[in-house]
Design a protein around this motif. Sequence first.
Motif, mmCIF file in Angstrom:
data_model
loop_
_atom_site.group_PDB
_atom_site.id
_atom_site.type_symbol
_atom_site.label_atom_id
_atom_site.label_comp_id
_atom_site.label_asym_id
_atom_site.label_seq_id
_atom_site.Cartn_x
_atom_site.Cartn_y
_atom_site.Cartn_z
ATOM 1 N N TYR A 58 -51.406 31.275 60.679
ATOM 2 C CA TYR A 58 -52.405 32.332 60.550
ATOM 3 C C TYR A 58 -53.469 32.167 61.618
ATOM 4 O O TYR A 58 -53.818 31.040 62.010
ATOM 5 N N GLY A 59 -54.024 33.298 62.037
ATOM 6 C CA GLY A 59 -55.218 33.243 62.843
ATOM 7 C C GLY A 59 -56.375 32.739 61.994
ATOM 8 O O GLY A 59 -56.388 32.913 60.773
ATOM 9 N N ASP A 60 -57.350 32.119 62.624
ATOM 10 C CA ASP A 60 -58.421 31.454 61.874
ATOM 11 C C ASP A 60 -59.171 32.418 60.957
ATOM 12 O O ASP A 60 -59.514 32.073 59.816
ATOM 13 N N SER A 61 -59.456 33.612 61.418
ATOM 14 C CA SER A 61 -60.274 34.523 60.620
ATOM 15 C C SER A 61 -59.486 35.230 59.516
ATOM 16 O O SER A 61 -60.064 35.950 58.710
ATOM 17 N N MET A 62 -58.190 35.017 59.465
ATOM 18 C CA MET A 62 -57.342 35.655 58.461
ATOM 19 C C MET A 62 -57.013 34.736 57.289
ATOM 20 O O MET A 62 -56.573 35.198 56.241
ATOM 21 N N LYS A 63 -57.235 33.441 57.485
ATOM 22 C CA LYS A 63 -56.844 32.491 56.450
ATOM 23 C C LYS A 63 -57.584 32.773 55.140
ATOM 24 O O LYS A 63 -58.787 32.973 55.123
ATOM 25 N N ARG A 65 -57.318 35.398 53.349
ATOM 26 C CA ARG A 65 -57.404 36.834 53.071
ATOM 27 C C ARG A 65 -56.072 37.540 53.286
ATOM 28 O O ARG A 65 -55.760 38.512 52.601
ATOM 29 N N PHE A 66 -55.311 37.060 54.261
ATOM 30 C CA PHE A 66 -54.038 37.686 54.606
ATOM 31 C C PHE A 66 -52.896 36.783 54.149
ATOM 32 O O PHE A 66 -53.006 35.559 54.204
ATOM 33 N N THR A 67 -51.802 37.417 53.738
ATOM 34 C CA THR A 67 -50.613 36.667 53.345
ATOM 35 C C THR A 67 -49.396 37.297 54.001
ATOM 36 O O THR A 67 -49.158 38.503 53.858
ATOM 37 N N ILE A 68 -48.650 36.477 54.721
ATOM 38 C CA ILE A 68 -47.430 36.958 55.364
ATOM 39 C C ILE A 68 -46.232 36.448 54.584
ATOM 40 O O ILE A 68 -46.252 35.327 54.052
ATOM 41 N N SER A 69 -45.204 37.276 54.516
ATOM 42 C CA SER A 69 -43.956 36.893 53.849
ATOM 43 C C SER A 69 -42.814 37.614 54.559
ATOM 44 O O SER A 69 -43.047 38.481 55.404
ATOM 45 N N ARG A 70 -41.609 37.246 54.220
ATOM 46 C CA ARG A 70 -40.471 37.927 54.822
ATOM 47 C C ARG A 70 -39.268 37.887 53.896
ATOM 48 O O ARG A 70 -39.137 36.989 53.060
ATOM 49 N N ASP A 71 -38.408 38.867 54.098
ATOM 50 C CA ASP A 71 -37.132 38.955 53.402
ATOM 51 C C ASP A 71 -36.060 38.814 54.474
ATOM 52 O O ASP A 71 -35.809 39.753 55.233
ATOM 53 N N ASN A 72 -35.455 37.650 54.559
ATOM 54 C CA ASN A 72 -34.480 37.406 55.618
ATOM 55 C C ASN A 72 -33.253 38.302 55.484
ATOM 56 O O ASN A 72 -32.646 38.676 56.486
ATOM 57 N N ALA A 73 -32.881 38.643 54.265
ATOM 58 C CA ALA A 73 -31.720 39.510 54.066
ATOM 59 C C ALA A 73 -31.953 40.894 54.650
ATOM 60 O O ALA A 73 -31.020 41.559 55.098
ATOM 61 N N LYS A 74 -33.209 41.328 54.652
ATOM 62 C CA LYS A 74 -33.567 42.643 55.191
ATOM 63 C C LYS A 74 -34.175 42.550 56.585
ATOM 64 O O LYS A 74 -34.510 43.579 57.177
ATOM 65 N N ASN A 75 -34.319 41.330 57.096
ATOM 66 C CA ASN A 75 -34.979 41.127 58.401
ATOM 67 C C ASN A 75 -36.308 41.870 58.455
ATOM 68 O O ASN A 75 -36.627 42.545 59.448
ATOM 69 N N GLN A 80 -49.725 41.241 53.759
ATOM 70 C CA GLN A 80 -50.671 41.712 52.760
ATOM 71 C C GLN A 80 -52.065 41.338 53.209
ATOM 72 O O GLN A 80 -52.360 40.154 53.405
ATOM 73 N N MET A 81 -52.911 42.335 53.395
ATOM 74 C CA MET A 81 -54.268 42.118 53.891
ATOM 75 C C MET A 81 -55.263 42.479 52.787
ATOM 76 O O MET A 81 -55.318 43.639 52.366
ATOM 77 N N ASN A 82 -56.004 41.498 52.337
ATOM 78 C CA ASN A 82 -57.005 41.695 51.287
ATOM 79 C C ASN A 82 -58.397 41.408 51.824
ATOM 80 O O ASN A 82 -58.559 40.799 52.881
ATOM 81 N N SER A 83 -59.396 41.859 51.085
ATOM 82 C CA SER A 83 -60.795 41.619 51.464
ATOM 83 C C SER A 83 -61.050 42.022 52.909
ATOM 84 O O SER A 83 -61.660 41.278 53.682
ATOM 85 N N LEU A 84 -60.580 43.186 53.259
ATOM 86 C CA LEU A 84 -60.688 43.636 54.648
ATOM 87 C C LEU A 84 -62.137 43.871 55.042
ATOM 88 O O LEU A 84 -62.966 44.305 54.233
ATOM 89 N N LYS A 85 -62.416 43.560 56.297
ATOM 90 C CA LYS A 85 -63.754 43.670 56.866
ATOM 91 C C LYS A 85 -63.733 44.657 58.035
ATOM 92 O O LYS A 85 -62.678 44.859 58.651
ATOM 93 N N PRO A 86 -64.867 45.218 58.368
ATOM 94 C CA PRO A 86 -64.889 46.131 59.526
ATOM 95 C C PRO A 86 -64.350 45.482 60.798
ATOM 96 O O PRO A 86 -63.721 46.164 61.624
#
Length: 113
Positions: A58-63, A65-75, A80-86
């Motif tokens: 993660y980038g430092d300012s995203m830790k 607040r943001f969550t990355i995931s993946r579905d390898n079967a679907k590539n 998911q971005m929460n607590s978004l800021k301007p």
Amino acid sequence: VQLQASGGGSVQPGGSLRLSCAASGDIYRPNAMGWYRQAPGKERELVATISSNGSIKYGDSMKGRFTISRDNAKNTAYLQMNSLKPEDTAIYYCKFTGIWIFWGTGTLVTVSS
């Protein structure tokens, strides 16, 4: 490899958005998928990446607040971005890293009241 991004849009501060990026074509493992973003007048920066074996950065300012995931079967990767800021307002680019590097066309995320 072709990348199809979806999600993004406009949201108020504190809100949430979800980005998706689906890869198709000649896909081999290992690989990594993720997002970078670029705000007006700024350099492109890392948002988050996830490898096919589940390694995440993660980038430092995203830790936290943001969550990355993946579905390898679907590539497909998801951000998911929460607590978004301007200051999260930017064009978000999906990136696929395998034998070659491919970039998506970018999707605009605007955080404003």
